[in-house]
Design an enzyme around this catalytic site. Sequence first.
Site, PDB file in Angstrom:
ATOM      1  N   LYS A  99      41.489  -0.104  25.670  1.00 54.39           N
ATOM      2  CA  LYS A  99      41.908  -1.287  26.390  1.00 54.39           C
ATOM      3  C   LYS A  99      43.307  -1.636  25.948  1.00 54.39           C
ATOM      4  CE  LYS A  99      41.700  -5.555  27.762  1.00 54.39           C
ATOM      5  NZ  LYS A  99      43.138  -6.000  27.783  1.00 54.39           N
ATOM      6  N   SER A 158      41.619  -2.109  21.702  1.00 50.01           N
ATOM      7  CA  SER A 158      42.721  -3.277  22.003  1.00 50.01           C
ATOM      8  C   SER A 158      43.423  -3.425  20.545  1.00 50.01           C
ATOM      9  CB  SER A 158      41.869  -4.757  22.150  1.00 50.01           C
ATOM     10  OG  SER A 158      42.762  -5.288  23.030  1.00 50.01           O
TER      11      SER A 158
END
Length: 490
Positions: free
Chosen positions: A429, A404
């Site tokens: 992600k 992320s």
Amino acid sequence: MRLLLPFSSPLSATSSPATSQFLPEHPPPFQFDFPVLSKILKKSVIGTLSGALSLTLVFSSPLSSVAASDDPYLSLKPPSSSQDSSLNHFDSAPEDCPNEEEAGDAEMQDDDFKTQLVTNEGIVEEAWDIVNDAFLDTRSRSWTPETWQKQKDDILASPIKSRSKAHEVIKKMLASLGDQYTRFLSPDEFSRMSKYDITGIGINLREVSDGDGNVKVKVLGFVLDSPADIAGVKQGDEIVAVNGMDVSGKSSFEVSSLLQGPSKTFVVLKVKHGKCGPVKSLKIQRQVNAPTPVSYRLEKVDNGKVSVGYIRLKEFNALARKDLVIAMKRLQDKGASYFVMDLRDNLGGLVQAGIETAKLFLDEGDTVISTAGRDPEAQKTVLADKKPLITAPLIVMVNNRTASASEIVASALHDNCKAVLVGERTYGKGLIQSVYELRDGSGVVVTIGKYVTPNHMDINGGGIEPDFRNLPGWDEVKERLSKCNILQQS
């Protein structure tokens, strides 16, 4: 209504035991299609997140003691002022809004009345509308407006006899999308999310347009009996200044960062109640004391001829950028000519913290990250806006738990030829979720976009492949970065 809690953490509750403690279990806002703008404006959007949200994001930093000499408010004594320093005080009390508070109370009562009137079918249809307007299908590729319309028709063909049944219908409706991050929030979960604190004084913030093209930062929620609550901060208050610094034009993330500091120190907050005052000056003692996400050391290599600054960044919170700057400056002062940033096992945190961290290493005008979504408003490119803090060769260490916000940093530095990546392929992600409040106090989290690297690679699913599996020599690093720059310029 927008609260920028741009958290990023890669794994859903079903993905990993290590990430099961999510904020009301996970992520939050964005924009919408113009034909439905009036409809969307009636909904409350809480914030933009990517992935899950760790509950360990409220910190003060031991490193902050270094900065204390530069900040008179990082002290154990309340800062002095021209007023009585022992009391919070009003700076102004305009006479043109004598009934501001009464009007606010009436508006809240009106909202409560509207909530009572909403039907079970209306709640389901409201959730359906949000998905219809904003959902981005990034996995199953099976979502279409036609199939979604049919599902609505089938659901509403029969009466929904209770609110709990309506919530169950919404859960099943969202589950049919095949997206693990799109989900329902109960009223209790939504309430906890709206009061989530990353400031250290017990409030969370949102950005609100004033209708004239300007954005104000306001208090969305606060923790009961927190320092801010005790000091007199009210829900809906506008943040005017922090420690004497005007926050006009700043994002909610930037204001939250200004509020952070060591436990037991004081921050001076100016807040404005209502549209035209009064402006109240409050001295609030910070309450949270947690470890910094940054650790660092100086290492000697090549028989002591080369000094390398090693920096470990555990997650991206409101202190990550500030503490990273302190660490890098200290290492430079000690003679570091090369740097290693270790992002292994860093699951993410605040997206904006990751973006601001990446900017520290990039040239002005370099692309940090781009976003893509159904709505043109969601298609944006974030650029670095200052000169880099350091220009020394950099290694970024990654693994399959680098995710992320960490992937945003790694890809930004790699694609702009500022660093080589060493280790394992990253998690992958790169989705953006929004949280919307429904009229009965519940909410829905919906995937509305995705991140794209400066080299136009979709992070989600595939992750980022490193340049090297094992640590290379620094000559090899410099050669790799030099070739990258030549190729980029050509």
